[in-house]
Design an enzyme around this catalytic site. Structure first.
Site, mmCIF file in Angstrom:
data_model
loop_
_atom_site.group_PDB
_atom_site.id
_atom_site.type_symbol
_atom_site.label_atom_id
_atom_site.label_comp_id
_atom_site.label_asym_id
_atom_site.label_seq_id
_atom_site.Cartn_x
_atom_site.Cartn_y
_atom_site.Cartn_z
ATOM 1 N N GLU A 173 -11.826 -2.035 -15.816
ATOM 2 C CA GLU A 173 -13.119 -1.817 -16.449
ATOM 3 C C GLU A 173 -12.962 -1.501 -17.939
ATOM 4 O O GLU A 173 -13.739 -1.982 -18.770
ATOM 5 C CB GLU A 173 -13.860 -0.662 -15.760
ATOM 6 C CG GLU A 173 -14.133 -0.902 -14.287
ATOM 7 C CD GLU A 173 -13.063 -0.329 -13.379
ATOM 8 O OE1 GLU A 173 -13.401 0.165 -12.302
ATOM 9 O OE2 GLU A 173 -11.860 -0.394 -13.754
ATOM 10 N N CYS B 178 -13.114 4.281 -10.525
ATOM 11 C CA CYS B 178 -12.595 5.605 -10.180
ATOM 12 C C CYS B 178 -13.475 6.712 -10.756
ATOM 13 O O CYS B 178 -14.173 6.532 -11.753
ATOM 14 C CB CYS B 178 -11.156 5.758 -10.655
ATOM 15 S SG CYS B 178 -10.933 5.596 -12.439
ATOM 16 N N CYS C 106 -13.170 5.722 -14.839
ATOM 17 C CA CYS C 106 -13.886 4.532 -15.310
ATOM 18 C C CYS C 106 -15.390 4.671 -15.120
ATOM 19 O O CYS C 106 -16.186 4.136 -15.907
ATOM 20 C CB CYS C 106 -13.384 3.294 -14.576
ATOM 21 S SG CYS C 106 -11.681 2.866 -14.995
ATOM 22 N N TRP D 101 23.814 -19.541 5.228
ATOM 23 C CA TRP D 101 22.611 -20.168 4.694
ATOM 24 C C TRP D 101 21.993 -21.110 5.707
ATOM 25 O O TRP D 101 22.664 -21.952 6.295
ATOM 26 C CB TRP D 101 22.914 -20.913 3.392
ATOM 27 C CG TRP D 101 23.237 -19.972 2.274
ATOM 28 C CD1 TRP D 101 24.439 -19.745 1.702
ATOM 29 C CD2 TRP D 101 22.322 -19.088 1.617
ATOM 30 N NE1 TRP D 101 24.354 -18.781 0.718
ATOM 31 C CE2 TRP D 101 23.055 -18.364 0.655
ATOM 32 C CE3 TRP D 101 20.955 -18.845 1.755
ATOM 33 C CZ2 TRP D 101 22.469 -17.403 -0.175
ATOM 34 C CZ3 TRP D 101 20.367 -17.890 0.932
ATOM 35 C CH2 TRP D 101 21.127 -17.195 -0.012
ATOM 36 N N GLY E 104 18.713 -6.963 10.098
ATOM 37 C CA GLY E 104 18.913 -8.109 10.970
ATOM 38 C C GLY E 104 18.026 -8.112 12.203
ATOM 39 O O GLY E 104 16.960 -7.492 12.228
ATOM 40 N N LEU F 224 14.541 -6.021 12.947
ATOM 41 C CA LEU F 224 13.297 -6.786 13.073
ATOM 42 C C LEU F 224 12.649 -6.563 14.437
ATOM 43 O O LEU F 224 11.445 -6.311 14.535
ATOM 44 C CB LEU F 224 13.582 -8.278 12.868
ATOM 45 C CG LEU F 224 13.870 -8.731 11.436
ATOM 46 C CD1 LEU F 224 14.542 -10.100 11.437
ATOM 47 C CD2 LEU F 224 12.588 -8.774 10.609
#
Length: 347
Positions: free
Chosen positions: A53, A78, A87, A178, A292, A296
């Site tokens: 803003e 805010c 703001c 890879w 790994g 996960l």
């Protein structure tokens, strides 16, 4: 798309420019419109600096027009003193008669207070224009404040036949196996630049010796996070090179050594809530879980994740370490040369 939505769409475009630099603040875009024409626009460019803003108001060449203009902004202005003044106070001071907001800010220090302050000053405030889109660009910010944890992104690469690695001996440790090509690699590094942190388990750090940094595109490095229960990882690994802040969750000590922060947790109880609580305390809004398999799957099994990025390389391993199984809503697919990326959102 009506006129208000068109202006808010421009605000969204501006907001996204701050993606790598404003965390833990939200991305915010703002335009100021006089008689249907944009006379000023801005976005939050960097954490600790002027908000959207302020930048939009400062961009108006003729400030006398503000008293007859409408300010459009993706997130509620805010109402508190942080690193910058409120703001909402500036909007009141400039006597802007109308403000159109995408979505309310759920941060406790704001949470409707900016809207209330402006309405009490006689400003016409409209809320909810492209609300879903305005929430989506700040999904990290809203998850952080609503769920008291970072936004969690799972990421892995797998072969066509569903393996994330071959079976390797210690002599083959030291570099990743890879699976995908250069275009996918660039996509991964762009992801890293956009998130606050990236996390791996002990075995991945040991076997792949990753740097977990941004090297194939421009952008900031994420904070590195590693699990090392017994502090068995050697100091010569790339993640301990001191170039990037690195958090090491372990069972032995709390200590800060240069850019390396050792955080002790209890491995005899659930570790994910402890990790996420610490990342929350450190104002980390998002984290990529890069591996790994065990790490996960621990997030998948606990159903603590928001998005998952599954890269499928044009290779077959025929045997090795199986990829995690994920179920969720597929929200996008990308072809990256001979590779494929599937993005899931948790249901």
């Amino acid at each position: 798309m009506n006129a208000n939505e068109k202006q808010m769409n421009r605000c969204l475009e501006l907001a996204k420019r701050g993606i790598e630099n404003v965390s833990p603040n939200p991305m915010v875009g703002c335009v100021i419109v006089f008689r249907g024409k944009i006379i000023g626009e801005g976005y939050h460019q960097k954490y600790g600096e002027a908000h959207a803003e302020v930048n939009a108001i400062n961009a108006v060449a003729d400030p006398t027009l503000l008293a007859e203009s409408t300010l459009f902004v993706t997130l509620e202005p805010c109402a508190h003193f942080g690193l910058t003044p409120p703001c909402s106070d500036l909007i009141v001071e400039k006597q802007i008669p109308k403000v159109v907001i995408g979505t309310i800010d759920l941060f406790a220090e704001v949470a409707g207070k900016g809207i209330e302050k402006m309405r009490n000053a006689g400003i016409d405030v409209e809320v909810g224009v492209l609300e879903n889109e305005c929430r989506e660009i700040n999904k990290r910010f809203f998850t952080f404040h609503e769920k008291k944890r970072p936004y969690i992104i799972l990421k892995w690469a797998q072969t066509i036949d569903g393996f994330i690695d071959i079976d390797r001996t210690e002599r083959e440790f030291g570099a990743p196996t890879w699976i995908t090509g250069n275009k996918a690699l660039l996509r991964v590094h762009k992801m890293r630049a956009e998130e606050d942190a990236i996390m791996v388990g002990t075995k991945t750090a040991e076997k792949d010796n990753p740097s977990l940094t941004v090297r194939h595109c421009e952008g900031k490095n994420p904070i590195r996070v590693v699990l090392d229960k017994n502090l068995r990882l050697t100091e010569n690994l790339n993640i301990f090179d001191g170039t990037v802040k690195t958090i090491i969750f372990n069972s032995i000590k709390n200590k800060k050594s240069g850019n390396n922060l050792f955080v002790k947790i209890d491995f005899d109880i659930e570790i994910i809530p402890q990790i996420l609580n610490e990342l929350y305390k450190q104002k980390i809004l998002s984290v990529i879980i890069e591996g790994g398999k065990q790490l996960l799957e621990s997030f998948i099994d606990e159903n603590i994740w928001d998005e998952a990025y599954q890269f499928i390389g044009n290779k077959y391993f025929y045997s090795g370490i199986k990829a995690p199984h994920i179920s969720g809503n597929i929200i996008s697919t990308e072809i990256l040369d001979s590779d494929k990326l599937i993005v899931y959102k948790n249901q």
